[in-house]
Design a protein around this motif. Structure first.
Motif, PDB file in Angstrom:
ATOM      1  N   VAL A  99      25.904 -43.084 -28.560  1.00  0.00           N
ATOM      2  CA  VAL A  99      25.838 -41.767 -27.923  1.00  0.00           C
ATOM      3  C   VAL A  99      26.446 -41.819 -26.530  1.00  0.00           C
ATOM      4  O   VAL A  99      27.179 -40.899 -26.123  1.00  0.00           O
ATOM      5  CB  VAL A  99      24.376 -41.278 -27.873  1.00  0.00           C
ATOM      6  N   LEU A 100      26.191 -42.862 -25.776  1.00  0.00           N
ATOM      7  CA  LEU A 100      26.769 -42.971 -24.445  1.00  0.00           C
ATOM      8  C   LEU A 100      28.289 -43.044 -24.495  1.00  0.00           C
ATOM      9  O   LEU A 100      28.989 -42.410 -23.677  1.00  0.00           O
ATOM     10  CB  LEU A 100      26.200 -44.209 -23.732  1.00  0.00           C
ATOM     11  N   GLU A 101      28.821 -43.809 -25.417  1.00  0.00           N
ATOM     12  CA  GLU A 101      30.281 -43.894 -25.539  1.00  0.00           C
ATOM     13  C   GLU A 101      30.867 -42.545 -25.937  1.00  0.00           C
ATOM     14  O   GLU A 101      31.950 -42.157 -25.469  1.00  0.00           O
ATOM     15  CB  GLU A 101      30.647 -44.967 -26.561  1.00  0.00           C
ATOM     16  N   MET A 102      30.145 -41.801 -26.797  1.00  0.00           N
ATOM     17  CA  MET A 102      30.608 -40.461 -27.190  1.00  0.00           C
ATOM     18  C   MET A 102      30.608 -39.522 -25.987  1.00  0.00           C
ATOM     19  O   MET A 102      31.577 -38.766 -25.784  1.00  0.00           O
ATOM     20  CB  MET A 102      29.698 -39.911 -28.281  1.00  0.00           C
ATOM     21  N   ARG A 103      29.564 -39.595 -25.149  1.00  0.00           N
ATOM     22  CA  ARG A 103      29.500 -38.743 -23.965  1.00  0.00           C
ATOM     23  C   ARG A 103      30.606 -39.098 -22.977  1.00  0.00           C
ATOM     24  O   ARG A 103      31.123 -38.239 -22.253  1.00  0.00           O
ATOM     25  CB  ARG A 103      28.143 -38.887 -23.277  1.00  0.00           C
ATOM     26  N   LYS A 151      33.363 -34.300 -18.690  1.00  0.00           N
ATOM     27  CA  LYS A 151      34.464 -34.318 -17.739  1.00  0.00           C
ATOM     28  C   LYS A 151      34.219 -35.265 -16.563  1.00  0.00           C
ATOM     29  O   LYS A 151      35.148 -35.634 -15.850  1.00  0.00           O
ATOM     30  CB  LYS A 151      34.711 -32.908 -17.220  1.00  0.00           C
ATOM     31  N   GLU A 152      32.959 -35.621 -16.319  1.00  0.00           N
ATOM     32  CA  GLU A 152      32.657 -36.501 -15.200  1.00  0.00           C
ATOM     33  C   GLU A 152      33.111 -37.946 -15.427  1.00  0.00           C
ATOM     34  O   GLU A 152      33.132 -38.748 -14.496  1.00  0.00           O
ATOM     35  CB  GLU A 152      31.140 -36.526 -14.926  1.00  0.00           C
ATOM     36  N   PHE A 153      33.495 -38.280 -16.665  1.00  0.00           N
ATOM     37  CA  PHE A 153      33.834 -39.658 -16.996  1.00  0.00           C
ATOM     38  C   PHE A 153      35.224 -39.747 -17.594  1.00  0.00           C
ATOM     39  O   PHE A 153      35.697 -38.852 -18.305  1.00  0.00           O
ATOM     40  CB  PHE A 153      32.833 -40.220 -18.009  1.00  0.00           C
ATOM     41  N   ARG A 154      35.869 -40.831 -17.301  1.00  0.00           N
ATOM     42  CA  ARG A 154      37.084 -41.184 -18.027  1.00  0.00           C
ATOM     43  C   ARG A 154      36.702 -41.845 -19.348  1.00  0.00           C
ATOM     44  O   ARG A 154      37.288 -41.552 -20.388  1.00  0.00           O
ATOM     45  CB  ARG A 154      37.924 -42.153 -17.202  1.00  0.00           C
ATOM     46  N   ARG A 155      35.708 -42.733 -19.184  1.00  0.00           N
ATOM     47  CA  ARG A 155      35.294 -43.467 -20.378  1.00  0.00           C
ATOM     48  C   ARG A 155      33.951 -44.155 -20.106  1.00  0.00           C
ATOM     49  O   ARG A 155      33.640 -44.503 -18.976  1.00  0.00           O
ATOM     50  CB  ARG A 155      36.337 -44.539 -20.744  1.00  0.00           C
ATOM     51  N   ILE A 156      33.143 -44.289 -21.153  1.00  0.00           N
ATOM     52  CA  ILE A 156      31.916 -45.096 -21.100  1.00  0.00           C
ATOM     53  C   ILE A 156      31.992 -46.095 -22.242  1.00  0.00           C
ATOM     54  O   ILE A 156      32.246 -45.713 -23.399  1.00  0.00           O
ATOM     55  CB  ILE A 156      30.647 -44.231 -21.246  1.00  0.00           C
ATOM     56  N   ARG A 157      31.754 -47.341 -21.932  1.00  0.00           N
ATOM     57  CA  ARG A 157      31.824 -48.340 -22.996  1.00  0.00           C
ATOM     58  C   ARG A 157      30.709 -49.388 -22.800  1.00  0.00           C
ATOM     59  O   ARG A 157      30.343 -49.744 -21.678  1.00  0.00           O
ATOM     60  CB  ARG A 157      33.173 -49.029 -23.051  1.00  0.00           C
ATOM     61  N   VAL A 158      30.180 -49.855 -23.916  1.00  0.00           N
ATOM     62  CA  VAL A 158      29.162 -50.906 -23.922  1.00  0.00           C
ATOM     63  C   VAL A 158      29.882 -52.245 -23.791  1.00  0.00           C
ATOM     64  O   VAL A 158      30.710 -52.591 -24.631  1.00  0.00           O
ATOM     65  CB  VAL A 158      28.316 -50.870 -25.200  1.00  0.00           C
ATOM     66  N   ILE A 159      29.561 -52.996 -22.736  1.00  0.00           N
ATOM     67  CA  ILE A 159      30.271 -54.252 -22.489  1.00  0.00           C
ATOM     68  C   ILE A 159      29.435 -55.487 -22.853  1.00  0.00           C
ATOM     69  O   ILE A 159      29.976 -56.578 -22.978  1.00  0.00           O
ATOM     70  CB  ILE A 159      30.722 -54.345 -21.019  1.00  0.00           C
TER      71      ILE A 159
END
Length: 344
Positions: free
Chosen positions: A145-149, A154-162
């Protein structure tokens, strides 16, 4: 009756140390028992039933924020905001869709914790449940869900689990050794206090100094130790018999009295220095002259001896001295630094 003031008498430190050494095995036993009890109590207190065991899994999520000259986005997405956001519908409903139907909103909300620990761009998501599989499933759904958000907001370029860890059982700190040491220390301290208290309250007669706390009568010696007649006692008794005439020996515990007679020598056998014939119980004594009061080693309390002496005085007995019978030669040897009883 002479008043016995325990608080004013002071402590015979040499006697106490010797007494303490005799009781040192109690400290060792207390140490073993205390360490064992401390370990058992700690283990029992930290052994969690299977149904109550907790499992925890953690993900590190990198937040790549969109450009923002004012910096408001960074301020909005702080630790408290993320924890609240994860419980809102835009995040919670997609998570529930990723999970099987038996997962409830209340369970997932309670299980998920999201916080910024240091860097605002690094989000830590922690999931805690009572089941390892459910823990992993909730964490995986939260990451998706976080990666989808990150792709839609618009506040993010990208969210990824590292980084992600698998569910591990949450265990208390392994401090069994510390618990054993604490138990050992408490048990040894309690044993020390107990030994000291016992010694302070124990007014039994062991050595001549104990008799001096009760009476000013002269101490004529140890009337036998380890089964052997006392050397100094026999000599002093013989002297008193010559100088005073009739001498009566009273044992305050056996309640029998005796008047020393000349030794009876049998062929091939050494004579006892003070063979005597029992004449009376001390409670029935009256008008006796030159009474020697004999107390058994460690067998008479000072208060009882003081009482017995007073009763003998009331009944008109004249007292000539005191003695201790059945003493421990080894203890006396260490106490006096030389043999003062027996034939040695």
């Amino acid at each position: 009756m002479r008043e016995i003031r325990y608080a004013d008498e002071g402590m015979d430190m040499k006697k106490f140390v010797l007494f303490f050494l005799q009781k040192s095995w109690m400290l060792l036993a207390a140490a073993v028992i205390g360490a064992t009890v401390g370990s058992v109590v700690y283990i029992a207190a930290h052994t969690v039933p299977e149904s109550e065991r907790e499992y925890q899994a953690v993900s590190k999520v990198y937040l790549d924020f969109a450009p923002d000259e004012t910096g408001e986005i960074y301020q909005q997405y702080n630790g408290y905001t993320w924890n609240d956001l994860m419980a809102t519908d835009p995040y919670m409903e997609p998570m529930l869709e990723e999970l099987p139907e038996d997962y409830t909103r209340e369970e997932v909300t309670a299980a998920v914790k999201a916080e910024i620990l240091s860097d605002l761009r690094l989000l830590t998501v922690t999931v805690t449940t009572h089941d390892a599989k459910r823990c992993d499933a909730i964490l995986r759904a939260a990451g998706q869900v976080l990666e989808m958000r990150g792709d839609t907001d618009k506040e993010f370029r990208r969210i990824r689990v590292i980084q992600t860890t698998e569910a591990q059982q949450v265990t208390a700190d392994a401090r069994t050794v510390q618990a054993a040491l604490v138990g050992l220390a408490l048990a040894v301290a309690a044993a020390l206090i107990g030994i000291l208290l016992f010694y302070v309250l124990d007014d039994r007669i062991f050595v001549a100094g104990d008799l001096k706390r009760v009476t000013e009568l002269p101490f004529i010696g140890y009337a036998g130790a380890d089964g052997e007649p006392g050397r100094d006692y026999e000599r002093n008794l013989a002297y008193l018999r010559q100088s005073l005439g009739k001498v009566t020996v009273l044992d305050v515990m056996q309640n029998r009295g005796s008047e020393p007679k000349a030794p009876v020598v049998e062929p091939g056998k050494a004579a006892a220095a003070s063979q005597a014939e029992a004449v009376t119980a001390w409670q029935e004594a009256a008008g006796m002259e030159n009474v020697i009061i004999v107390v058994p080693y460690g067998g008479v309390h000072a208060v009882y001896l003081s009482y017995a002496i007073e009763q003998l005085k009331v009944r008109g007995c004249s007292l000539a001295g005191t003695a201790v019978s059945g003493a421990d030669d080894k203890f006396l040897g260490r106490y006096y630094g030389r043999v003062v009883s027996g034939r040695g």
